[in-house]
Every structure is written in C-alpha cells, then in structure tokens.
Design a protein around this motif. Sequence first.
Motif, PDB file in Angstrom:
ATOM      1  N   VAL A  48     -19.507   6.155 -13.145  1.00 49.49           N
ATOM      2  CA  VAL A  48     -20.453   7.281 -13.164  1.00 49.49           C
ATOM      3  C   VAL A  48     -21.748   6.877 -12.462  1.00 49.49           C
ATOM      4  O   VAL A  48     -22.283   7.634 -11.641  1.00 49.49           O
ATOM      5  CB  VAL A  48     -20.727   7.749 -14.617  1.00 49.49           C
ATOM      6  N   TYR A  49     -22.244   5.676 -12.765  1.00 48.10           N
ATOM      7  CA  TYR A  49     -23.493   5.236 -12.152  1.00 48.10           C
ATOM      8  C   TYR A  49     -23.354   5.114 -10.639  1.00 48.10           C
ATOM      9  O   TYR A  49     -24.220   5.570  -9.887  1.00 48.10           O
ATOM     10  CB  TYR A  49     -23.971   3.909 -12.759  1.00 48.10           C
ATOM     11  N   PHE A  50     -22.259   4.528 -10.166  1.00 46.58           N
ATOM     12  CA  PHE A  50     -22.090   4.362  -8.724  1.00 46.58           C
ATOM     13  C   PHE A  50     -21.972   5.723  -8.042  1.00 46.58           C
ATOM     14  O   PHE A  50     -22.533   5.929  -6.962  1.00 46.58           O
ATOM     15  CB  PHE A  50     -20.886   3.477  -8.388  1.00 46.58           C
ATOM     16  N   ASN A  51     -21.262   6.647  -8.651  1.00 52.50           N
ATOM     17  CA  ASN A  51     -21.170   8.002  -8.096  1.00 52.50           C
ATOM     18  C   ASN A  51     -22.551   8.652  -8.021  1.00 52.50           C
ATOM     19  O   ASN A  51     -22.863   9.342  -7.044  1.00 52.50           O
ATOM     20  CB  ASN A  51     -20.218   8.872  -8.917  1.00 52.50           C
ATOM     21  N   LEU A  52     -23.368   8.414  -9.030  1.00 54.60           N
ATOM     22  CA  LEU A  52     -24.717   8.973  -9.043  1.00 54.60           C
ATOM     23  C   LEU A  52     -25.565   8.411  -7.901  1.00 54.60           C
ATOM     24  O   LEU A  52     -26.187   9.169  -7.160  1.00 54.60           O
ATOM     25  CB  LEU A  52     -25.380   8.686 -10.389  1.00 54.60           C
ATOM     26  N   ILE A  53     -25.592   7.088  -7.749  1.00 55.19           N
ATOM     27  CA  ILE A  53     -26.434   6.519  -6.695  1.00 55.19           C
ATOM     28  C   ILE A  53     -25.870   6.769  -5.304  1.00 55.19           C
ATOM     29  O   ILE A  53     -26.584   6.643  -4.316  1.00 55.19           O
ATOM     30  CB  ILE A  53     -26.727   5.013  -6.911  1.00 55.19           C
ATOM     31  N   SER A  54     -24.608   7.164  -5.237  1.00 56.29           N
ATOM     32  CA  SER A  54     -24.010   7.535  -3.957  1.00 56.29           C
ATOM     33  C   SER A  54     -24.389   8.957  -3.556  1.00 56.29           C
ATOM     34  O   SER A  54     -24.291   9.323  -2.391  1.00 56.29           O
ATOM     35  CB  SER A  54     -22.480   7.441  -4.031  1.00 56.29           C
ATOM     36  N   ALA A  55     -24.816   9.751  -4.538  1.00 52.12           N
ATOM     37  CA  ALA A  55     -25.030  11.180  -4.308  1.00 52.12           C
ATOM     38  C   ALA A  55     -26.483  11.603  -4.180  1.00 52.12           C
ATOM     39  O   ALA A  55     -26.754  12.696  -3.692  1.00 52.12           O
ATOM     40  CB  ALA A  55     -24.376  11.976  -5.435  1.00 52.12           C
ATOM     41  N   VAL A  56     -27.431  10.776  -4.627  1.00 46.35           N
ATOM     42  CA  VAL A  56     -28.828  11.205  -4.641  1.00 46.35           C
ATOM     43  C   VAL A  56     -29.750  10.139  -4.061  1.00 46.35           C
ATOM     44  O   VAL A  56     -29.402   8.962  -4.019  1.00 46.35           O
ATOM     45  CB  VAL A  56     -29.314  11.551  -6.077  1.00 46.35           C
ATOM     46  N   ASP A  57     -30.929  10.587  -3.652  1.00 45.57           N
ATOM     47  CA  ASP A  57     -31.983   9.673  -3.222  1.00 45.57           C
ATOM     48  C   ASP A  57     -32.429   8.904  -4.461  1.00 45.57           C
ATOM     49  O   ASP A  57     -33.048   9.461  -5.365  1.00 45.57           O
ATOM     50  CB  ASP A  57     -33.145  10.463  -2.627  1.00 45.57           C
ATOM     51  N   THR A  58     -32.106   7.640  -4.502  1.00 47.31           N
ATOM     52  CA  THR A  58     -32.311   6.844  -5.712  1.00 47.31           C
ATOM     53  C   THR A  58     -33.771   6.517  -5.997  1.00 47.31           C
ATOM     54  O   THR A  58     -34.090   6.116  -7.110  1.00 47.31           O
ATOM     55  CB  THR A  58     -31.507   5.540  -5.630  1.00 47.31           C
ATOM     56  N   THR A  59     -34.659   6.701  -5.029  1.00 45.13           N
ATOM     57  CA  THR A  59     -36.064   6.383  -5.269  1.00 45.13           C
ATOM     58  C   THR A  59     -36.686   7.335  -6.293  1.00 45.13           C
ATOM     59  O   THR A  59     -37.722   7.031  -6.877  1.00 45.13           O
ATOM     60  CB  THR A  59     -36.895   6.396  -3.974  1.00 45.13           C
ATOM     61  N   CYS A  60     -36.055   8.474  -6.524  1.00 43.72           N
ATOM     62  CA  CYS A  60     -36.558   9.461  -7.484  1.00 43.72           C
ATOM     63  C   CYS A  60     -35.763   9.468  -8.781  1.00 43.72           C
ATOM     64  O   CYS A  60     -36.077  10.244  -9.688  1.00 43.72           O
ATOM     65  CB  CYS A  60     -36.479  10.858  -6.870  1.00 43.72           C
ATOM     66  N   LEU A  61     -34.766   8.624  -8.880  1.00 47.92           N
ATOM     67  CA  LEU A  61     -33.849   8.639 -10.016  1.00 47.92           C
ATOM     68  C   LEU A  61     -34.450   7.985 -11.253  1.00 47.92           C
ATOM     69  O   LEU A  61     -35.040   6.914 -11.170  1.00 47.92           O
ATOM     70  CB  LEU A  61     -32.572   7.890  -9.610  1.00 47.92           C
ATOM     71  N   LYS A  62     -34.310   8.655 -12.387  1.00 47.08           N
ATOM     72  CA  LYS A  62     -34.741   8.087 -13.677  1.00 47.08           C
ATOM     73  C   LYS A  62     -33.489   7.796 -14.488  1.00 47.08           C
ATOM     74  O   LYS A  62     -32.635   8.656 -14.643  1.00 47.08           O
ATOM     75  CB  LYS A  62     -35.643   9.056 -14.418  1.00 47.08           C
ATOM     76  N   LEU A  63     -33.408   6.577 -15.030  1.00 49.88           N
ATOM     77  CA  LEU A  63     -32.220   6.185 -15.783  1.00 49.88           C
ATOM     78  C   LEU A  63     -32.362   6.376 -17.283  1.00 49.88           C
ATOM     79  O   LEU A  63     -31.386   6.614 -17.970  1.00 49.88           O
ATOM     80  CB  LEU A  63     -31.875   4.723 -15.490  1.00 49.88           C
ATOM     81  N   THR A  64     -33.578   6.238 -17.798  1.00 45.09           N
ATOM     82  CA  THR A  64     -33.784   6.359 -19.235  1.00 45.09           C
ATOM     83  C   THR A  64     -34.766   7.468 -19.589  1.00 45.09           C
ATOM     84  O   THR A  64     -35.147   7.595 -20.743  1.00 45.09           O
ATOM     85  CB  THR A  64     -34.342   5.043 -19.826  1.00 45.09           C
ATOM     86  N   GLY A  65     -35.183   8.226 -18.603  1.00 40.31           N
ATOM     87  CA  GLY A  65     -36.200   9.242 -18.869  1.00 40.31           C
ATOM     88  C   GLY A  65     -37.556   8.591 -19.024  1.00 40.31           C
ATOM     89  O   GLY A  65     -38.036   7.911 -18.122  1.00 40.31           O
ATOM     90  N   LYS A  66     -38.135   8.708 -20.202  1.00 38.93           N
ATOM     91  CA  LYS A  66     -39.511   8.258 -20.413  1.00 38.93           C
ATOM     92  C   LYS A  66     -39.676   6.748 -20.477  1.00 38.93           C
ATOM     93  O   LYS A  66     -40.795   6.246 -20.370  1.00 38.93           O
ATOM     94  CB  LYS A  66     -40.077   8.902 -21.674  1.00 38.93           C
ATOM     95  N   MET A  67     -38.618   5.971 -20.636  1.00 41.55           N
ATOM     96  CA  MET A  67     -38.745   4.512 -20.764  1.00 41.55           C
ATOM     97  C   MET A  67     -38.734   3.782 -19.422  1.00 41.55           C
ATOM     98  O   MET A  67     -39.060   2.595 -19.361  1.00 41.55           O
ATOM     99  CB  MET A  67     -37.629   3.945 -21.645  1.00 41.55           C
ATOM    100  N   ASP A  68     -38.371   4.442 -18.336  1.00 40.92           N
ATOM    101  CA  ASP A  68     -38.276   3.776 -17.038  1.00 40.92           C
ATOM    102  C   ASP A  68     -39.556   3.028 -16.666  1.00 40.92           C
ATOM    103  O   ASP A  68     -39.500   1.883 -16.219  1.00 40.92           O
ATOM    104  CB  ASP A  68     -37.940   4.776 -15.932  1.00 40.92           C
ATOM    105  N   GLU A  69     -40.677   3.678 -16.836  1.00 42.71           N
ATOM    106  CA  GLU A  69     -41.961   3.070 -16.440  1.00 42.71           C
ATOM    107  C   GLU A  69     -42.230   1.796 -17.227  1.00 42.71           C
ATOM    108  O   GLU A  69     -42.602   0.767 -16.657  1.00 42.71           O
ATOM    109  CB  GLU A  69     -43.116   4.069 -16.616  1.00 42.71           C
ATOM    110  N   GLU A  70     -42.048   1.846 -18.536  1.00 46.37           N
ATOM    111  CA  GLU A  70     -42.287   0.660 -19.363  1.00 46.37           C
ATOM    112  C   GLU A  70     -41.305  -0.470 -19.019  1.00 46.37           C
ATOM    113  O   GLU A  70     -41.694  -1.636 -18.921  1.00 46.37           O
ATOM    114  CB  GLU A  70     -42.175   1.015 -20.846  1.00 46.37           C
TER     115      GLU A  70
END
Length: 176
Positions: A48-70
């Motif tokens: 699922v993850y590989f399909n996701l990064i194959s389909a979208v511009d990953t620089t805007c992708l959030k993996l955990t929502g609000k925890m990504d920044e921390e």
Amino acid sequence: MADYGLGSLDPAGSLAAAGALSQPAEKYVNNPDLELAWASKAFQHAEVYFNLISAVDTTCLKLTGKMDEEIYTEFRKDFPDLHVAAVTEDELKSEEAKSKWRPFCNKFEGKVEDFNYGTLLRLRSDQDYSEENSCIVPRIQFYAMEIARNREGHNLAVWKKTKEKGTSEDTAQKQS
C-alpha cells in the motif's frame, strides 16, 4: 512489487491476525501461524505504501497526520547526518545504532499507534521493496525515515519513474 510468496488473508483472517498481533510479544513464542500473519500484514502495508508513493507527489504526503512534524523534528535532531536516501542495515540495527535508535523510538510510545510494530523499510529510496532492499524496523523508525525521504525529496524518484512509465505507455498505445 516483489512477491514474497506470503499469499493473502481473507477479511476474517485479517481481522483475527490484527487482533492477535496487537497482543504483547511475550505472549507468543515462535508460532508459525502468527509469523505468517505478521509477514502478510507487513507485506500488505509495504505494498500500500509503495503504491501511494508511486501515485502522488511525496513532498506533500503526510503519513501520521499531526505527528509528522514532531517525528521529523526529533529525527533530524537525533540523526542530523543520516543520509536517508540510502541506508544500510547496520545504520539501523547494529548495536551502536540500536543504542541511538532505542531512545528515539521510545519518545513516541503512547503518541504513535503501533510505534514498535515491525514494518518493512526500503534501504534505498529509489527502489521498490525486494528481499535485498528491505529490512524490518519498528514502525516509528519507518515513519522517521519515510517522512524524511518525503520532505527531502528522495521518494520523488519513485513517483517520477511511475509518471514516465505511464507517459511512455500512453504514447505507445496512441501509436498502435
């Protein structure tokens, strides 16, 4: 994506596996059925993850929502010089590495769901999952590496390859 010969679980089997896999690790000792269920779930997550990064511009992708920044901030504070585009298993799992990674991972206990759950990580960000390019890491280590790869543009290679492949296939179809 590589086929690891794990087969697939039906929905009922997946729910049972998820329930079993949420139990404390001490409860299980070398149960082959549980190992297969875990491997299947880890493989499905990787797919699922590989399909996701194959389909979208990953620089805007959030993996955990609000925890990504921390996660990213703490990761770069603790590992400022780690080159995430390509890592070795030693950088993640040697005794020296474990002594650095363990405190990092433990910061997220209770903050990130399944923070310590075994997850497949690609060693080279420009390649698909394969036996040679994958290792098992705690989920928070996966998040740290992949959030950094996304923000720093290393996963763009996967997306660009997919776009180029799609463009060349479209061109070939139009010419037929």
